[in-house]
Design a protein around this motif. Structure first.
Motif, PDB file in Angstrom:
ATOM      1  N   ALA A  45       0.824  -1.220   0.000  1.00 10.16           N
ATOM      2  CA  ALA A  45       0.000   0.000   0.000  1.00 10.16           C
ATOM      3  C   ALA A  45       0.849   1.258   0.000  1.00 10.16           C
ATOM      4  N   TRP A  46       1.930   1.299   0.787  1.00 12.01           N
ATOM      5  CA  TRP A  46       2.745   2.513   0.861  1.00 12.01           C
ATOM      6  C   TRP A  46       3.453   2.783  -0.461  1.00 12.01           C
ATOM      7  N   GLN A  47       3.812   1.729  -1.190  1.00 13.51           N
ATOM      8  CA  GLN A  47       4.450   1.911  -2.490  1.00 13.51           C
ATOM      9  C   GLN A  47       3.443   2.419  -3.521  1.00 13.51           C
ATOM     10  N   LYS A  48       2.212   1.914  -3.465  1.00 14.71           N
ATOM     11  CA  LYS A  48       1.172   2.422  -4.367  1.00 14.71           C
ATOM     12  C   LYS A  48       0.935   3.903  -4.125  1.00 14.71           C
ATOM     13  N   LEU A  49       0.850   4.292  -2.857  1.00 16.56           N
ATOM     14  CA  LEU A  49       0.643   5.696  -2.513  1.00 16.56           C
ATOM     15  C   LEU A  49       1.827   6.545  -2.982  1.00 16.56           C
ATOM     16  N   GLY A  50       3.033   6.086  -2.718  1.00 14.95           N
ATOM     17  CA  GLY A  50       4.228   6.813  -3.158  1.00 14.95           C
ATOM     18  C   GLY A  50       4.276   6.980  -4.663  1.00 14.95           C
ATOM     19  N   SER A  51       3.905   5.931  -5.375  1.00 19.18           N
ATOM     20  CA  SER A  51       3.878   5.989  -6.834  1.00 19.18           C
ATOM     21  C   SER A  51       2.889   7.038  -7.317  1.00 19.18           C
ATOM     22  N   LYS A  52       1.694   7.022  -6.754  1.00 20.39           N
ATOM     23  CA  LYS A  52       0.677   8.009  -7.163  1.00 20.39           C
ATOM     24  C   LYS A  52       1.130   9.423  -6.861  1.00 20.39           C
ATOM     25  N   VAL A  53       1.673   9.638  -5.668  1.00 21.44           N
ATOM     26  CA  VAL A  53       2.121  10.979  -5.275  1.00 21.44           C
ATOM     27  C   VAL A  53       3.213  11.479  -6.222  1.00 21.44           C
ATOM     28  N   PHE A  54       4.221  10.650  -6.474  1.00 26.00           N
ATOM     29  CA  PHE A  54       5.320  11.092  -7.340  1.00 26.00           C
ATOM     30  C   PHE A  54       4.879  11.295  -8.782  1.00 26.00           C
ATOM     31  N   HIS A  55       3.978  10.443  -9.282  1.00 24.98           N
ATOM     32  CA  HIS A  55       3.505  10.658 -10.650  1.00 24.98           C
ATOM     33  C   HIS A  55       2.727  11.964 -10.760  1.00 24.98           C
ATOM     34  N   TRP A  56       1.880  12.252  -9.785  1.00 28.26           N
ATOM     35  CA  TRP A  56       1.136  13.508  -9.836  1.00 28.26           C
ATOM     36  C   TRP A  56       2.059  14.709  -9.633  1.00 28.26           C
ATOM     37  N   LEU A  57       3.120  14.547  -8.832  1.00 27.70           N
ATOM     38  CA  LEU A  57       4.107  15.623  -8.703  1.00 27.70           C
ATOM     39  C   LEU A  57       4.794  15.892 -10.046  1.00 27.70           C
ATOM     40  N   LEU A  58       5.103  14.816 -10.763  1.00 26.68           N
ATOM     41  CA  LEU A  58       5.700  14.986 -12.094  1.00 26.68           C
ATOM     42  C   LEU A  58       4.755  15.730 -13.036  1.00 26.68           C
ATOM     43  N   TYR A  59       3.494  15.326 -13.052  1.00 27.06           N
ATOM     44  CA  TYR A  59       2.526  16.018 -13.912  1.00 27.06           C
ATOM     45  C   TYR A  59       2.397  17.479 -13.513  1.00 27.06           C
ATOM     46  N   LEU A  60       2.233  17.730 -12.240  1.00 25.04           N
ATOM     47  CA  LEU A  60       2.081  19.102 -11.756  1.00 25.04           C
ATOM     48  C   LEU A  60       3.305  19.947 -12.074  1.00 25.04           C
ATOM     49  N   LEU A  61       4.477  19.387 -11.833  1.00 24.63           N
ATOM     50  CA  LEU A  61       5.720  20.106 -12.091  1.00 24.63           C
ATOM     51  C   LEU A  61       5.849  20.487 -13.562  1.00 24.63           C
ATOM     52  N   PHE A  62       5.675  19.497 -14.441  1.00 23.55           N
ATOM     53  CA  PHE A  62       5.926  19.756 -15.857  1.00 23.55           C
ATOM     54  C   PHE A  62       4.749  20.388 -16.588  1.00 23.55           C
ATOM     55  N   LEU A  63       3.652  20.609 -15.896  1.00 25.89           N
ATOM     56  CA  LEU A  63       2.602  21.474 -16.427  1.00 25.89           C
ATOM     57  C   LEU A  63       2.787  22.903 -15.925  1.00 25.89           C
ATOM     58  N   SER A  64       3.263  23.049 -14.686  1.00 24.03           N
ATOM     59  CA  SER A  64       3.399  24.390 -14.121  1.00 24.03           C
ATOM     60  C   SER A  64       4.662  25.105 -14.590  1.00 24.03           C
ATOM     61  N   LEU A  65       5.766  24.382 -14.777  1.00 23.36           N
ATOM     62  CA  LEU A  65       7.006  25.045 -15.199  1.00 23.36           C
ATOM     63  C   LEU A  65       6.851  25.823 -16.508  1.00 23.36           C
ATOM     64  N   PRO A  66       6.259  25.246 -17.547  1.00 24.34           N
ATOM     65  CA  PRO A  66       6.102  26.024 -18.785  1.00 24.34           C
ATOM     66  C   PRO A  66       5.187  27.243 -18.605  1.00 24.34           C
ATOM     67  N   ILE A  67       4.146  27.106 -17.791  1.00 25.06           N
ATOM     68  CA  ILE A  67       3.257  28.247 -17.545  1.00 25.06           C
ATOM     69  C   ILE A  67       4.037  29.360 -16.855  1.00 25.06           C
ATOM     70  N   LEU A  68       4.819  28.992 -15.865  1.00 22.32           N
ATOM     71  CA  LEU A  68       5.640  29.994 -15.172  1.00 22.32           C
ATOM     72  C   LEU A  68       6.677  30.598 -16.114  1.00 22.32           C
ATOM     73  N   GLY A  69       7.222  29.786 -17.010  1.00 23.24           N
ATOM     74  CA  GLY A  69       8.175  30.309 -17.993  1.00 23.24           C
ATOM     75  C   GLY A  69       7.534  31.327 -18.922  1.00 23.24           C
ATOM     76  N   VAL A  70       6.340  31.024 -19.397  1.00 23.54           N
ATOM     77  CA  VAL A  70       5.611  31.959 -20.261  1.00 23.54           C
ATOM     78  C   VAL A  70       5.332  33.257 -19.512  1.00 23.54           C
ATOM     79  N   LEU A  71       4.899  33.138 -18.269  1.00 22.02           N
ATOM     80  CA  LEU A  71       4.613  34.338 -17.467  1.00 22.02           C
ATOM     81  C   LEU A  71       5.877  35.147 -17.204  1.00 22.02           C
ATOM     82  N   THR A  72       6.999  34.475 -16.996  1.00 18.03           N
ATOM     83  CA  THR A  72       8.272  35.187 -16.811  1.00 18.03           C
ATOM     84  C   THR A  72       8.593  36.024 -18.037  1.00 18.03           C
TER      85      THR A  72
END
Length: 174
Positions: A77-104
């Motif tokens: 269970a803890w590995q499933k949770l860790g996997s979900k958290v890290f995958h969503w962090l990856l999605y969030l990171l690589f969706l937000s970085l380009p938006i922040l770059g455009v705004l910069t």
């Protein structure tokens, strides 16, 4: 037989990795190129970054359409949770970085080019806002090294130490 991700998901995964590498490389090389080429390298960074945004968006759409193949043997269970958290962090990171770059760029008031198209100024330049957004962008980009490293380490751990099919589900091939 290993249950695998859809071929489209596999292609987008590895293409995203390539674009992430190119995006990071462009900024890391910025200080190593002749001064005449700095704007070109920055523009490459920007365009590679936007391609990461598009690819991540497409990957999210495909993730909604395609079930995630099960890992064999099943994770704790803890590995499933860790996997979900890290995958969503990856999605969030690589969706937000380009938006922040455009705004910069937008708040910097500089002219910039998107895939050969001159982008018009659409916000009032604000050096303070630009600086704040750029600092957040850079901090998140630096955090990306950790998140990417953790993702890679987890895949290698599962493949070589745990012996499950986590990595094989995303590998290209038959």
């Amino acid at each position: 037989m290993v249950a695998r991700f859809a071929k489209s998901q596999i292609i987008l995964h590895w293409l995203t990795l390539l674009m992430v590498i190119l995006t990071y490389s462009a900024m890391l090389l910025k200080d190593s190129v002749p001064e005449d080429d700095i704007d070109l390298v920055k523009n490459l960074h920007f365009n590679f970054g936007l391609s990461v945004f598009v690819l991540m968006f497409l990957r999210l759409c495909l993730r909604q359409r395609n079930a995630v193949p099960p890992i064999t043997p099943a994770l704790e269970a803890w590995q499933k949770l860790g996997s979900k958290v890290f995958h969503w962090l990856l999605y969030l990171l690589f969706l937000s970085l380009p938006i922040l770059g455009v705004l910069t760029l937008a708040y910097g008031g500089k002219e910039w080019v998107l895939l050969g198209w001159q982008v018009p100024q659409w916000v009032t330049p604000d050096p303070g806002m630009r600086s704040l957004i750029k600092d957040i962008h850079e901090a998140l980009a630096n955090t990306g090294y950790f998140i990417i490293g953790a993702h890679t380490s987890a895949a290698l751990y599962h493949h070589y130490l745990r012996g499950d099919d986590t990595l094989r589900r995303m590998m290209p091939g038959k």
